[in-house]
Design a protein around this motif. Structure first.
Motif, PDB file in Angstrom:
ATOM      1  N   ILE A  39     -66.374 -11.624 -23.145  1.00 14.15           N
ATOM      2  CA  ILE A  39     -65.362 -12.047 -22.177  1.00 14.15           C
ATOM      3  C   ILE A  39     -65.979 -13.150 -21.325  1.00 14.15           C
ATOM      4  O   ILE A  39     -67.145 -13.046 -20.933  1.00 14.15           O
ATOM      5  N   GLY A  40     -65.224 -14.194 -21.076  1.00 16.06           N
ATOM      6  CA  GLY A  40     -65.703 -15.268 -20.220  1.00 16.06           C
ATOM      7  C   GLY A  40     -64.537 -16.112 -19.736  1.00 16.06           C
ATOM      8  O   GLY A  40     -63.383 -15.841 -20.073  1.00 16.06           O
ATOM      9  N   TYR A  41     -64.834 -17.124 -18.959  1.00 17.21           N
ATOM     10  CA  TYR A  41     -63.766 -17.950 -18.399  1.00 17.21           C
ATOM     11  C   TYR A  41     -64.198 -19.412 -18.349  1.00 17.21           C
ATOM     12  O   TYR A  41     -65.377 -19.736 -18.436  1.00 17.21           O
ATOM     13  N   ASP A  42     -63.192 -20.280 -18.239  1.00 19.21           N
ATOM     14  CA  ASP A  42     -63.428 -21.678 -17.913  1.00 19.21           C
ATOM     15  C   ASP A  42     -62.514 -22.015 -16.739  1.00 19.21           C
ATOM     16  O   ASP A  42     -62.046 -21.112 -16.053  1.00 19.21           O
ATOM     17  N   ILE A  48     -60.978 -13.577 -24.147  1.00 16.88           N
ATOM     18  CA  ILE A  48     -61.492 -12.365 -24.776  1.00 16.88           C
ATOM     19  C   ILE A  48     -61.648 -12.663 -26.259  1.00 16.88           C
ATOM     20  O   ILE A  48     -60.708 -13.145 -26.900  1.00 16.88           O
ATOM     21  N   GLY A  49     -62.814 -12.394 -26.799  1.00 15.07           N
ATOM     22  CA  GLY A  49     -63.068 -12.508 -28.230  1.00 15.07           C
ATOM     23  C   GLY A  49     -63.586 -11.163 -28.709  1.00 15.07           C
ATOM     24  O   GLY A  49     -64.526 -10.620 -28.123  1.00 15.07           O
ATOM     25  N   ALA A  50     -62.960 -10.587 -29.728  1.00 13.03           N
ATOM     26  CA  ALA A  50     -63.361  -9.260 -30.207  1.00 13.03           C
ATOM     27  C   ALA A  50     -63.297  -9.204 -31.724  1.00 13.03           C
ATOM     28  O   ALA A  50     -62.436  -9.839 -32.348  1.00 13.03           O
ATOM     29  N   GLN A  51     -64.214  -8.445 -32.293  1.00  9.83           N
ATOM     30  CA  GLN A  51     -64.234  -8.220 -33.735  1.00  9.83           C
ATOM     31  C   GLN A  51     -64.382  -6.735 -33.990  1.00  9.83           C
ATOM     32  O   GLN A  51     -65.291  -6.093 -33.458  1.00  9.83           O
TER      33      GLN A  51
END
Length: 163
Positions: A39-42, A48-51
């Motif tokens: 999880i991060g932001y700009d 959110i990136g999930a595998q």
């Protein structure tokens, strides 16, 4: 701690730009099912990136997303003093709450709470060899509004996967 994402996210269901996903969740048999996410932001979005690693994907668009394999996330930006008191029925009413089954074998991805996503939110969820992936972007402006115009307070973020 939530960090700036540090790279350009391309919401295409391919996590190659994410590199290693630092947060891990697993069952006793990691070969059967496990998940990794970041999880991060700009300046504009919370990402959110999930595998999910799953050797038996179950998807049926005739059913609700929560009745099949899915990835869910909940982001609550309410001020902490308010959010810790929200319990019981409707606890998530002010949260960004989404449950998404992956696109699979020609079937489209299935989102259960899509009508509750804030304007400008986007996501891609699809099956891949050995499991499925999710990429999501939630506008920071929406989260700032929930906190009264700033994003200075704690965000509560939950990522969940179901087999």
């Amino acid at each position: 701690m939530l960090k700036e994402i540090g790279f350009n996210v391309n919401l295409d269901g391919d996590l190659k730009e994410w590199g290693a996903l630092p947060y891990q969740v697993s069952t006793e048999n990691n070969k059967d099912i496990s998940a990794a996410f970041n999880i991060g932001y700009d300046e504009q979005y919370l990402y959110i990136g999930a595998q999910v690693t799953d050797d038996d994907i179950q998807v049926d668009t005739a059913m609700a997303a929560w009745q099949q394999d899915y990835i869910a996330f909940i982001v609550n930006a309410d001020p902490f003093a308010k959010s810790v008191m929200d319990r019981g029925a409707g606890w998530f009413k002010e949260s960004v709450f989404e449950t998404i089954s992956p696109a699979y074998n020609g079937l489209p991805a299935n989102a259960f709470y899509e009508d509750r996503m804030p304007t400008g939110a986007r996501w891609e969820c699809k099956a891949m060899k050995g499991g499925y992936v999710l990429e999501a972007a939630i506008p920071l402006e929406h989260l700032k509004e929930e906190q009264g115009g700033t994003l200075d307070q704690l965000l509560q973020i939950k990522v969940r996967w179901i087999i």
